[in-house]
Design a protein around this motif. Sequence first.
Motif, mmCIF file in Angstrom:
data_model
loop_
_atom_site.group_PDB
_atom_site.id
_atom_site.type_symbol
_atom_site.label_atom_id
_atom_site.label_comp_id
_atom_site.label_asym_id
_atom_site.label_seq_id
_atom_site.Cartn_x
_atom_site.Cartn_y
_atom_site.Cartn_z
ATOM 1 N N ASN A 189 0.820 -1.209 0.000
ATOM 2 C CA ASN A 189 0.000 0.000 0.000
ATOM 3 C C ASN A 189 0.856 1.262 0.000
ATOM 4 O O ASN A 189 0.526 2.239 -0.669
ATOM 5 C CB ASN A 189 -0.946 0.002 1.195
ATOM 6 C CG ASN A 189 -2.150 -0.880 0.966
ATOM 7 O OD1 ASN A 189 -2.550 -1.117 -0.165
ATOM 8 N ND2 ASN A 189 -2.722 -1.386 2.031
ATOM 9 N N ILE A 190 1.957 1.246 0.719
ATOM 10 C CA ILE A 190 2.797 2.445 0.760
ATOM 11 C C ILE A 190 3.371 2.738 -0.628
ATOM 12 O O ILE A 190 3.512 3.890 -1.018
ATOM 13 C CB ILE A 190 3.895 2.353 1.842
ATOM 14 C CG1 ILE A 190 4.501 3.745 2.058
ATOM 15 C CG2 ILE A 190 4.942 1.305 1.501
ATOM 16 C CD1 ILE A 190 5.260 3.899 3.346
ATOM 17 N N ASP A 191 3.679 1.687 -1.389
ATOM 18 C CA ASP A 191 4.167 1.888 -2.759
ATOM 19 C C ASP A 191 3.100 2.567 -3.615
ATOM 20 O O ASP A 191 3.396 3.476 -4.395
ATOM 21 C CB ASP A 191 4.562 0.552 -3.395
ATOM 22 C CG ASP A 191 5.704 -0.139 -2.683
ATOM 23 O OD1 ASP A 191 6.639 0.556 -2.221
ATOM 24 O OD2 ASP A 191 5.674 -1.381 -2.586
ATOM 25 N N LEU A 192 1.859 2.117 -3.454
ATOM 26 C CA LEU A 192 0.758 2.740 -4.186
ATOM 27 C C LEU A 192 0.590 4.203 -3.779
ATOM 28 O O LEU A 192 0.365 5.070 -4.628
ATOM 29 C CB LEU A 192 -0.546 1.974 -3.944
ATOM 30 C CG LEU A 192 -0.629 0.578 -4.538
ATOM 31 C CD1 LEU A 192 -1.849 -0.157 -3.999
ATOM 32 C CD2 LEU A 192 -0.664 0.645 -6.056
ATOM 33 N N MET A 193 0.703 4.466 -2.484
ATOM 34 C CA MET A 193 0.559 5.843 -1.997
ATOM 35 C C MET A 193 1.659 6.745 -2.556
ATOM 36 O O MET A 193 1.405 7.891 -2.928
ATOM 37 C CB MET A 193 0.578 5.884 -0.470
ATOM 38 C CG MET A 193 -0.650 5.295 0.179
ATOM 39 S SD MET A 193 -2.173 6.189 -0.190
ATOM 40 C CE MET A 193 -1.879 7.740 0.625
ATOM 41 N N ILE A 194 2.869 6.226 -2.618
ATOM 42 C CA ILE A 194 3.981 7.010 -3.138
ATOM 43 C C ILE A 194 3.777 7.315 -4.616
ATOM 44 O O ILE A 194 3.950 8.453 -5.057
ATOM 45 C CB ILE A 194 5.323 6.265 -2.918
ATOM 46 C CG1 ILE A 194 5.646 6.164 -1.423
ATOM 47 C CG2 ILE A 194 6.458 6.948 -3.676
ATOM 48 C CD1 ILE A 194 6.722 5.130 -1.086
ATOM 49 N N LYS B 280 6.644 -4.606 6.702
ATOM 50 C CA LYS B 280 6.925 -3.333 7.362
ATOM 51 C C LYS B 280 7.559 -2.392 6.339
ATOM 52 O O LYS B 280 8.415 -2.797 5.557
ATOM 53 C CB LYS B 280 7.868 -3.563 8.545
ATOM 54 C CG LYS B 280 8.141 -2.318 9.353
ATOM 55 C CD LYS B 280 8.882 -2.679 10.628
ATOM 56 C CE LYS B 280 9.340 -1.469 11.395
ATOM 57 N NZ LYS B 280 8.288 -0.604 11.879
ATOM 58 N N ALA B 281 7.125 -1.149 6.345
ATOM 59 C CA ALA B 281 7.682 -0.157 5.422
ATOM 60 C C ALA B 281 9.165 0.039 5.711
ATOM 61 O O ALA B 281 9.574 0.125 6.867
ATOM 62 C CB ALA B 281 6.937 1.161 5.544
ATOM 63 N N THR B 282 9.928 0.107 4.646
ATOM 64 C CA THR B 282 11.365 0.335 4.793
ATOM 65 C C THR B 282 11.624 1.820 5.045
ATOM 66 O O THR B 282 10.758 2.668 4.741
ATOM 67 C CB THR B 282 12.123 -0.080 3.526
ATOM 68 O OG1 THR B 282 11.724 0.795 2.453
ATOM 69 C CG2 THR B 282 11.847 -1.531 3.155
ATOM 70 N N PRO B 283 12.792 2.154 5.566
ATOM 71 C CA PRO B 283 13.125 3.574 5.726
ATOM 72 C C PRO B 283 13.058 4.330 4.390
ATOM 73 O O PRO B 283 12.620 5.480 4.353
ATOM 74 C CB PRO B 283 14.547 3.547 6.281
ATOM 75 C CG PRO B 283 14.655 2.237 6.984
ATOM 76 C CD PRO B 283 13.820 1.289 6.160
ATOM 77 N N ALA C 221 10.285 8.266 0.968
ATOM 78 C CA ALA C 221 9.598 8.595 -0.286
ATOM 79 C C ALA C 221 8.165 9.029 -0.019
ATOM 80 O O ALA C 221 7.661 9.973 -0.640
ATOM 81 C CB ALA C 221 9.634 7.397 -1.242
ATOM 82 N N PHE C 222 7.499 8.364 0.914
ATOM 83 C CA PHE C 222 6.136 8.728 1.270
ATOM 84 C C PHE C 222 6.090 10.129 1.867
ATOM 85 O O PHE C 222 5.244 10.950 1.495
ATOM 86 C CB PHE C 222 5.554 7.701 2.254
ATOM 87 C CG PHE C 222 4.169 8.034 2.720
ATOM 88 C CD1 PHE C 222 3.078 7.849 1.882
ATOM 89 C CD2 PHE C 222 3.944 8.530 3.991
ATOM 90 C CE1 PHE C 222 1.794 8.166 2.307
ATOM 91 C CE2 PHE C 222 2.671 8.850 4.426
ATOM 92 C CZ PHE C 222 1.588 8.660 3.589
ATOM 93 N N GLU C 223 6.991 10.415 2.784
ATOM 94 C CA GLU C 223 7.030 11.743 3.411
ATOM 95 C C GLU C 223 7.346 12.825 2.379
ATOM 96 O O GLU C 223 6.762 13.912 2.415
ATOM 97 C CB GLU C 223 8.042 11.745 4.555
ATOM 98 C CG GLU C 223 7.561 10.939 5.742
ATOM 99 C CD GLU C 223 8.647 10.644 6.766
ATOM 100 O OE1 GLU C 223 9.754 11.218 6.670
ATOM 101 O OE2 GLU C 223 8.378 9.821 7.662
ATOM 102 N N ALA C 224 8.233 12.527 1.433
ATOM 103 C CA ALA C 224 8.548 13.489 0.373
ATOM 104 C C ALA C 224 7.318 13.739 -0.492
ATOM 105 O O ALA C 224 7.045 14.880 -0.879
ATOM 106 C CB ALA C 224 9.710 12.978 -0.479
ATOM 107 N N ARG C 225 6.556 12.686 -0.770
ATOM 108 C CA ARG C 225 5.331 12.816 -1.571
ATOM 109 C C ARG C 225 4.312 13.691 -0.826
ATOM 110 O O ARG C 225 3.674 14.560 -1.417
ATOM 111 C CB ARG C 225 4.752 11.432 -1.840
ATOM 112 C CG ARG C 225 3.393 11.400 -2.471
ATOM 113 C CD ARG C 225 3.455 11.639 -3.932
ATOM 114 N NE ARG C 225 2.171 11.262 -4.505
ATOM 115 C CZ ARG C 225 1.763 11.677 -5.668
ATOM 116 N NH1 ARG C 225 2.536 12.412 -6.414
ATOM 117 N NH2 ARG C 225 0.590 11.340 -6.121
ATOM 118 N N GLN C 226 4.159 13.462 0.469
ATOM 119 C CA GLN C 226 3.227 14.258 1.264
ATOM 120 C C GLN C 226 3.651 15.727 1.303
ATOM 121 O O GLN C 226 2.811 16.614 1.189
ATOM 122 C CB GLN C 226 3.118 13.688 2.686
ATOM 123 C CG GLN C 226 2.548 12.280 2.744
ATOM 124 C CD GLN C 226 1.192 12.165 2.079
ATOM 125 O OE1 GLN C 226 0.256 12.871 2.419
ATOM 126 N NE2 GLN C 226 1.081 11.271 1.113
#
Length: 102
Positions: free
Chosen positions: A29-34, A82-85, A90-95
């Motif tokens: 899911n985190i990959d999709l969010m990114i 578990k999400a990797t660092p 990448a998720f935080e950068a996208r946000q």
Amino acid sequence: MNEQQQDKIEAATFRRLLKHLDDNKDVQNIDLMILADFCRNCLAKWYMAEAGKEGVEVDYDQAREHVYGIPYNDWKDKYQSKATPEQMAAFEARQKQKSESK
């Protein structure tokens, strides 16, 4: 194309998307969010919202089970890692990018 045909095509497309996601459980899911700014949980929330507009009560757990094909906690235990660092960065950068573009 009439409205009934369009509804049928859109419903089939949604089912095909769910099957594609089910066939690709390695995509987290985190990959999709990114990449796309939505995930399986988003689809469940959208499903629940659209059901509500039609006067059909679907709770979040029911909606997630529809999207995941099994109860969410079972899917999570079997397939979610578990999400990797790197993923979190990448998720935080996208946000951050989204908030800056508003």
